[in-house]
Design an enzyme around this catalytic site. Structure first.
Site, PDB file in Angstrom:
ATOM      1  N   GLY A 129       0.793  -1.215   0.000  1.00  0.00           N
ATOM      2  CA  GLY A 129       0.000   0.000   0.000  1.00  0.00           C
ATOM      3  C   GLY A 129       0.827   1.267   0.000  1.00  0.00           C
ATOM      4  O   GLY A 129       1.887   1.356  -0.633  1.00  0.00           O
ATOM      5  N   ASP A 154       7.178  -4.230  15.088  1.00  0.00           N
ATOM      6  CA  ASP A 154       5.808  -4.051  15.567  1.00  0.00           C
ATOM      7  C   ASP A 154       5.760  -2.703  16.271  1.00  0.00           C
ATOM      8  O   ASP A 154       6.318  -2.544  17.359  1.00  0.00           O
ATOM      9  CB  ASP A 154       5.429  -5.180  16.523  1.00  0.00           C
ATOM     10  CG  ASP A 154       3.978  -5.105  16.988  1.00  0.00           C
ATOM     11  OD1 ASP A 154       3.373  -4.012  16.911  1.00  0.00           O
ATOM     12  OD2 ASP A 154       3.446  -6.124  17.457  1.00  0.00           O
ATOM     13  N   TYR A 195     -12.062   5.198  13.566  1.00  0.00           N
ATOM     14  CA  TYR A 195     -10.936   5.544  12.695  1.00  0.00           C
ATOM     15  C   TYR A 195     -10.770   7.058  12.616  1.00  0.00           C
ATOM     16  O   TYR A 195      -9.657   7.578  12.743  1.00  0.00           O
ATOM     17  CB  TYR A 195     -11.188   4.954  11.309  1.00  0.00           C
ATOM     18  CG  TYR A 195     -10.142   5.287  10.278  1.00  0.00           C
ATOM     19  CD1 TYR A 195      -8.902   4.660  10.294  1.00  0.00           C
ATOM     20  CD2 TYR A 195     -10.403   6.211   9.265  1.00  0.00           C
ATOM     21  CE1 TYR A 195      -7.946   4.946   9.333  1.00  0.00           C
ATOM     22  CE2 TYR A 195      -9.454   6.496   8.298  1.00  0.00           C
ATOM     23  CZ  TYR A 195      -8.227   5.874   8.338  1.00  0.00           C
ATOM     24  OH  TYR A 195      -7.272   6.161   7.382  1.00  0.00           O
ATOM     25  N   VAL A 199      -7.884   5.570  -1.388  1.00  0.00           N
ATOM     26  CA  VAL A 199      -6.726   5.147  -2.167  1.00  0.00           C
ATOM     27  C   VAL A 199      -6.807   3.640  -2.406  1.00  0.00           C
ATOM     28  O   VAL A 199      -7.093   2.864  -1.487  1.00  0.00           O
ATOM     29  CB  VAL A 199      -5.415   5.509  -1.447  1.00  0.00           C
ATOM     30  CG1 VAL A 199      -4.205   5.050  -2.255  1.00  0.00           C
ATOM     31  CG2 VAL A 199      -5.349   7.019  -1.201  1.00  0.00           C
ATOM     32  N   SER A 220      -5.240  -3.037   1.416  1.00  0.00           N
ATOM     33  CA  SER A 220      -6.100  -2.883   2.588  1.00  0.00           C
ATOM     34  C   SER A 220      -7.514  -2.506   2.183  1.00  0.00           C
ATOM     35  O   SER A 220      -8.496  -3.069   2.686  1.00  0.00           O
ATOM     36  CB  SER A 220      -5.524  -1.812   3.524  1.00  0.00           C
ATOM     37  OG  SER A 220      -6.429  -1.510   4.568  1.00  0.00           O
TER      38      SER A 220
END
Length: 245
Positions: free
Chosen positions: A17, A58, A147, A180, A184
């Site tokens: 991405g 991570d 989000y 976009v 994902s």
């Protein structure tokens, strides 16, 4: 000569991405890029690309960020891209999902900035670019409550860092994409009961009539990371095909 010649950059969520497009663009422009992700199978596809090194990271784990920071003497660019898109209203998000979203989308940026800012301050130069969204304090979007709250926090974090460290040569900006076309997004579309209709809904909110490309976001990231953007600080930059105008 590349616009980022001699610069050292870290890119999070670089396996695919927008993160991947940015890592590749930074490398093409001459930077030494430390591309990080938790998915090493996909991240390994970047091996051999100009300027790119790969590293498992991570960003929700403080100790892993500290270990990476200890290995790097100097950092010019930090691109914080890791994130998660929760689908649904606030009533669809239990506390566990709320906490996960905030840990990945905003606390991770807090952790990386805390570790890498001192390296920039030491040389009175550095650029931080955070991934926000137009679905944030800029605009409320249906089924993006959690989000949007995290991305509003990203904008606030960005402006706060810019205000606190502008006198020490640090620039901090954020990019706010519209819709976009990334792996994902495709995964979220395919997870819907009617993927075809879900895609039409995403397209309908784009006045340009198409989805954005990850490379189009990367082009903006290259500019913001370069010395050409030396007077750009504390701002959110929309790249959304005219969704917000």
């Amino acid at each position: 000569m590349g616009r980022l010649d001699g610069k050292v950059a870290i890119v999070t969520a670089a396996a695919q991405g927008i993160g991947r497009a940015v890592a590749e663009a930074f490398g093409r422009e001459g930077a030494r890029v430390i591309a990080t992700d938790i998915n090493m199978d996909i991240l390994s596809e970047l091996k051999g690309k100009p300027g790119i090194e790969i590293r498992k990271l991570d960003v929700t784990k403080k100790e892993e960020i500290e270990a990476l920071a200890a290995e790097i003497d100097r950092l010019d660019i930090l691109f914080n891209c890791a994130g998660y898109v929760h689908h649904g209203t606030i009533l669809d998000a239990d506390e566990k999902m709320w906490d996960f979203s905030f840990d990945l989308n905003i606390k991770s940026m807090y952790l990386t900035c805390r570790q890498f800012l001192p390296k920039m301050i030491a040389v009175k130069s550095g650029c931080i670019i955070n991934m926000a969204s137009v679905a944030s304090s800029i605009k409320g979007a249906p089924n993006r409550c959690v989000y949007g709250a995290t991305k509003a926090a990203v904008i606030g974090l960005t402006k706060g860092i810019a205000a606190d460290f502008v006198g020490q040569g640090i620039r901090c900006n954020c990019i706010c994409p519209g819709t976009v076309d990334t792996p994902s997004l495709r995964a979220r579309i395919n997870a819907q009961p009617d993927p075809e209709q879900a895609l039409k809904t995403f397209l309908a909110r784009q006045p340009s009539g198409r989805l954005g490309k990850a490379e189009e976001v990367a082009n903006l990231a290259v500019f913001l990371a370069s010395d050409e953007a030396s007077f750009c600080n504390g701002s959110e930059y929309k790249v959304d095909g005219g969704w917000i105008n």
